[in-house]
Design an enzyme around this catalytic site. Structure first.
Site, short mmCIF file in Angstrom:
data_model
loop_
_atom_site.label_atom_id
_atom_site.label_comp_id
_atom_site.label_asym_id
_atom_site.label_seq_id
_atom_site.Cartn_x
_atom_site.Cartn_y
_atom_site.Cartn_z
N ASN A 1 10.28 21.15 62.18
CA ASN A 1 11.06 22.03 61.30
C ASN A 1 10.13 23.09 60.71
OD1 ASN A 1 9.93 21.02 58.67
ND2 ASN A 1 10.80 19.12 59.48
N ILE B 1 10.27 7.09 54.55
CA ILE B 1 9.00 6.83 53.83
C ILE B 1 9.27 6.68 52.33
CG2 ILE B 1 6.69 7.76 53.33
CD1 ILE B 1 7.20 9.45 56.03
O1 PMT Z 1 6.65 23.19 52.97
P1 PMT Z 1 7.35 24.42 52.39
O2 PMT Z 1 7.51 25.53 53.41
O3 PMT Z 1 6.72 24.89 51.11
O4 PMT Z 1 8.84 24.00 52.05
C1 PMT Z 1 9.05 23.03 51.04
C2 PMT Z 1 10.26 22.12 51.36
C3 PMT Z 1 11.53 22.94 51.43
C4 PMT Z 1 10.02 21.41 52.69
C5 PMT Z 1 10.32 21.09 50.20
O5 PMT Z 1 10.52 21.76 48.99
C6 PMT Z 1 11.43 20.08 50.39
O6 PMT Z 1 12.55 20.27 49.94
N1 PMT Z 1 11.11 18.94 51.05
C7 PMT Z 1 12.10 17.90 51.39
C8 PMT Z 1 12.79 18.29 52.65
C9 PMT Z 1 14.06 17.48 52.94
O7 PMT Z 1 15.04 18.00 53.32
O8 PMT Z 1 14.03 16.30 52.74
P2 PMT Z 1 15.26 15.27 53.13
O9 PMT Z 1 16.48 15.66 52.42
O10 PMT Z 1 15.31 15.10 54.60
O11 PMT Z 1 14.67 13.99 52.49
C10 PMT Z 1 14.76 13.68 51.11
C11 PMT Z 1 13.46 13.06 50.67
O12 PMT Z 1 13.16 11.92 51.47
C12 PMT Z 1 12.27 13.97 50.78
O13 PMT Z 1 11.47 13.73 49.66
C13 PMT Z 1 11.56 13.54 52.07
O14 PMT Z 1 10.16 13.75 52.00
C14 PMT Z 1 11.91 12.06 52.09
N2 PMT Z 1 12.02 11.51 53.44
C15 PMT Z 1 13.01 11.95 54.29
C16 PMT Z 1 13.13 11.36 55.54
C17 PMT Z 1 12.22 10.35 55.93
N3 PMT Z 1 12.30 9.78 57.11
N4 PMT Z 1 11.27 9.95 55.08
C18 PMT Z 1 11.16 10.51 53.85
O15 PMT Z 1 10.26 10.15 53.08
#
Ligand code: PMT
Length: 409
Positions: A211, A309
């Protein structure tokens, strides 16, 4: 107590009206026990007399690159080696541009290029100049190289306008330096694990799913936490970004590698911040050889779920304060609330992504959702958001475990 005793600080003063504040800054640094040497640009000398800084620092003020009186006429190298830390305050828009370009046409720029010491800048300029895309890009470049950006502050400006661009007050800059140089900030002794960037899920030896995450948010938070004195481990997906000063960095590629790296380091941590954009799925098969195209017009890709995670860490018996991020293209806060509950985390920071927002070097807004309610940070640059978030999390940690108890641990 002299909190900067033995620290050798090279102060670079550039040509802005805030240069007058440097007299007080030098006085405060000396009062904290620091040795201070001052380099002034020609512009700075128009705003404050070198003699003032000489009297306060107790050292000859340097202004010339080609100074025949300096040691072996190599004053810039001698100063660059001498410094434990370089601070440029005020840092004008022009200075930021010159440092970002790596210019070496005056003494201060040359010292900044020649030193191995960490560099901090305290920007000061008119608010429109501060917001200009050119300044934004220069700040981003400097941040990427690990330069600490101290401020600027909001408020009334010498030009009669009001907004972001005031230099941080000397007393605040001293506190910043104490945190940077001695690790004695509000998070001293606190272990923090942060994930950042994207993950890559391999399809074959030459292809992967990933991504647009650039890692900027996570790296900014790691830098802010380290500046607050924390012991920071940054588990980073593949991003082309230098490590923030004082941070232990572990590079990984896939979600499963990220989980293993976090699990190996989380025990004993008090704070886990998951900014990484982790791939929810990975290809079922990782082909050993490059997948060949066929004559078929369509082709299906089978995916399987990756481990979560954040949820895994939040479910541990010894779970630290867990902070997730939620990036959504719409209804961000509503989705963030349900993600917080689904993953069992303490706080979740909602931000909007997509259509040129959220990823990379752009200003952002975070809505921090907790059991107790919501708080909005920004809109602001990611380094400013990171500082605010770390301040908020410091309060959360203090509320869970008073500082005195933390010190005893
Ligand atoms: O890196 P940049 O370009 O500065 O952009 C920052 C960002 C937009 C990536 C950041 O601000 C952000 O929002 N990160 C989370 C991205 C996301 O969409 O996460 P998610 O909705 O898929 O997951 C929610 C949370 O669970 C997040 O904290 C993620 O790290 C965590 N997660 C998700 C899936 C997974 N398999 N393991 C996880 O730990």
């Amino acid at each position: 107590m002299e909190r900067l005793a033995g620290q050798r600080i090279l102060l670079g003063i550039t040509g802005g009206i805030a240069a007058y504040k440097c007299a007080e800054f030098v006085r405060l640094l000396r009062a904290e026990g620091a040795e201070v040497r001052v380099v002034m640009t020609a512009g700075a000398c128009e705003f404050i007399a070198p003699l003032t800084l000489q009297a306060l620092s107790g050292e000859r003020v340097r202004t010339d690159l080609l100074d025949t009186d300096a040691e072996a006429a190599m004053g810039h190298i001698e100063l660059a080696r001498w410094a434990d830390h370089v601070v440029v305050a005020p840092a004008t828009a022009d200075t930021l541009a010159r440092l970002a370009q790596g210019r070496a046409d005056d003494l201060l720029a040359t010292v900044c290029l020649a030193t191995a010491a960490p560099i901090a800048v305290a920007p000061a300029m008119n608010r429109v100049m501060w917001d200009h895309p050119a300044t934004r890009a220069n700040i981003a470049t400097l941040e990427d190289r690990g330069t600490a950006i101290l401020g600027p502050e909001q408020g009334d400006q010498a030009c009669g306008e009001t907004g972001a661009g005031r230099m941080r007050e000397p007393a605040m800059l001293v506190e910043d330096l104490v945190g940077l140089l001695t690790g004695s900030g509000p998070l001293a002794g606190v272990r923090v694990v942060i994930t950042a960037g994207p993950t890559r899920e391999p399809l074959d030896p030459v292809r992967y799913l990933s991504n647009y995450s650039s890692g900027r948010m996570g790296f900014a938070i790691a830098a802010a936490a380290a500046r607050a004195g924390a012991d920071v481990t940054l588990v980073a997906g593949p991003v082309d970004r230098p490590s923030p000063p004082g941070v232990e960095r572990v590079d990984i590629e896939s979600a499963r590698e990220m989980l293993a790296a976090v699990e190996a380091r989380i025990s004993g941590s008090e704070l886990f911040i998951a900014t990484a954009a982790v791939a929810d799925y990975r290809p079922v098969e990782h082909a050993a050889d490059k997948i060949k195209k066929t004559d078929e017009g369509e082709r299906a890709l089978r995916l399987t779920r990756n481990p979560d995670i954040l949820a895994t860490i939040a479910a541990r018996a010894d779970a630290p304060l867990t902070v997730g991020f939620a990036a959504e293209t719409g209804d961000v806060v509503a989705y963030a609330r349900s993600k917080r509950e689904a993953k069992g985390v303490d706080l979740i920071c909602a931000n909007t992504v997509g259509h040129g927002r959220g990823f990379g070097d752009v200003a952002s807004t975070l809505t921090v959702v907790s059991a107790g309610g919501e708080r909005t940070l920004g809109p602001a640059r990611k380094d400013a958001l990171a500082r605010e978030l770390i301040a908020l999390l410091t309060d959360e940690l203090d509320a869970r475990c008073r500082p005195a108890e933390r010190l005893k641990q």
